[in-house]
Write an enzyme that holds these catalytic residues in place. Structure first.
Site, PDB file in Angstrom:
ATOM      1  CG  ASP A   1      -6.572   2.042  -0.952  1.00 56.81           C
ATOM      2  OD1 ASP A   1      -5.471   1.669  -1.403  1.00 56.81           O
ATOM      3  OD2 ASP A   1      -7.033   1.640   0.132  1.00 56.81           O
TER       4      ASP A   1
ATOM      5  CG  HIS B   1      -4.465   0.642   4.014  1.00 60.38           C
ATOM      6  ND1 HIS B   1      -3.778  -0.046   3.038  1.00 60.38           N
ATOM      7  CD2 HIS B   1      -5.474   1.294   3.371  1.00 60.38           C
ATOM      8  CE1 HIS B   1      -4.350   0.166   1.864  1.00 60.38           C
ATOM      9  NE2 HIS B   1      -5.374   0.981   2.036  1.00 60.38           N
TER      10      HIS B   1
ATOM     11  CB  CYS C   1      -0.982   0.004   1.166  1.00 68.63           C
ATOM     12  SG  CYS C   1      -0.262   0.226   2.818  1.00 68.63           S
TER      13      CYS C   1
END
Length: 286
Positions: free
Chosen positions: A138, A123, A84
Site C-alpha cells: 500500500d 481505500h 490511493c
C-alpha cells in the site's frame, strides 16, 4: 487459489519497456526486474518518497483517471502525485508487468475517523504473492503509508523503515494497526475479496466529486523521507522525524504555500486558472 488468471481480472494491461523504465527512473529504482521479495521491498520503499500523495485534482474539480495511460502521464511523466486509487493502481500495474501476482483489495478506514462514524470501503490496497507467500502492499495511505510490504502470515509486530505495524485476523477480516507513541492504533480493516475496476471507479467518482468529500474540500499531501515524513492538511504543515516530537507550522503566505507544494512535496502543479485563487481562499479560511 491465487492464480494468474484471477490476478489479471484487474491488472490486464502491461507497461511497455519504455514506460516501465520511466517509472523506475521516477522512483530511483535500479534493481532487478524479476519478481523477488527484495525487489518488492525496495520499490515499496522508494515509491512514496518520489511520488507524493496529493489530491489536487478533486480539489480543483479535475477528473481522477484510473486508466493506465492516464496514471502514467500524471504520476510518471507530468511529475504529479495522487491518492490511493491512483497510487496503488499504478503500483499494481508495475508489479504485474514485472511478473508478480497481484490483486486489488478494498478497506474500510478507521484512522482519524470520529468514534461512531462509519465510512464506506473507500481505500485501495494490494495483495501480492511472492514465492508462495502473501503480502499486502500500500503506497497510497498518505501520511501513514507503510514503506515495506507486510506479510499476512505474521501476527506479531512487523518492522518497516518507518513505523511498526501489525495485522490481526478476526472473523475473516484483517485489521491493520500502526504503533504511534507506544500505542497501537487502527488504520483500516480489509478482507481478501478481490476488487475489479468498476468497484474502484464507483468509489473513486464519489470521493472525487461528492460535495461533502474531504478530497473535494481540503488539500492533502504527504511524502515519505528516509528520516521520517512530511504531511500537509490545508494550511497545516507537519514534519515527522523518527523518535522526535513532530513540528507543526501554520502557513499563511500564498507564495510560501506554492513553494512548499513544489519543492518539499515535489508536485509539478497543474495549469488551472482557479488554483491560486482557491489556495488563497483556503489560507484565509483555515
Amino acid at each position: 487459489m491465487f492464480a494468474r488468471e484471477d490476478a489479471l481480472s484487474l491488472f490486464t494491461e502491461f507497461l511497455d519497456d519504455k514506460s516501465l523504465q520511466a517509472y523506475f527512473n521516477r522512483v530511483g529504482y535500479s534493481g532487478e526486474k524479476e519478481p523477488s521479495l527484495d525487489a518488492l521491498k525496495l520499490l515499496h520503499y522508494l515509491h512514496p518518497q518520489a511520488i507524493p500523495f496529493e489530491n489536487l485534482n478533486p480539489f480543483l474539480g479535475m477528473p481522477v483517471r484510473l486508466d493506465l495511460p492516464g496514471l502514467l502521464n500524471k504520476m510518471v511523466l507530468e511529475g504529479r502525485g495522487g491518492y490511493c486509487f491512483e497510487q496503488n493502481m499504478l503500483f499494481g500495474h508495475v508489479l504485474n508487468t514485472m511478473g508478480f501476482l497481484v490483486k486489488g483489495l478494498s478497506a474500510r478506514v478507521f484512522w482519524e475517523v470520529p468514534s461512531g462514524e462509519i465510512k464506506p470501503r473507500d481505500h485501495m490496497l494490494l495483495l501480492v504473492q511472492v514465492d508462495g507467500r502473501k503480502y499486502i502492499a500500500d503506497v497510497g495511505f498518505g501520511g501513514s503509508s507503510f514503506t515495506a510490504p507486510l506479510s499476512l502470515d505474521i501476527t506479531d509486530a512487523q518492522e518497516t523503515p518507518h513505523e511498526r505495524f501489525r495485522l490481526n485476523r478476526v472473523n475473516g477480516f484483517y485489521y491493520l494497526e500502526i504503533m504511534i507513541r507506544e500505542e497501537w492504533r487502527l488504520l483500516y480493516r480489509f478482507s481478501l475479496e478481490p476488487q475489479l475496476r468498476p468497484d474502484y471507479e464507483v468509489v473513486n467518482w464519489y470521493l472525487g466529486n461528492h460535495p461533502e468529500s474531504m478530497f473535494v474540500n481540503d488539500v492533502m499531501a504527504a511524502r515519505c523521507m528516509p528520516w521520517g515524513r512530511y504531511a500537509l492538511f490545508n494550511n497545516l504543515f507537519t514534519t515527522h522525524r523518527k523518535n522526535e516530537v513532530s513540528l507543526k507550522q501554520t502557513l499563511t503566505d500564498l507564495r510560501e504555500y506554492k513553494a512548499l507544494l513544489e519543492e518539499v512535496f515535489l508536485i509539478q502543479l497543474p495549469h488551472h486558472e482557479l488554483m491560486m485563487d482557491k489556495f488563497k481562499k483556503l489560507l484565509a479560511e483555515a
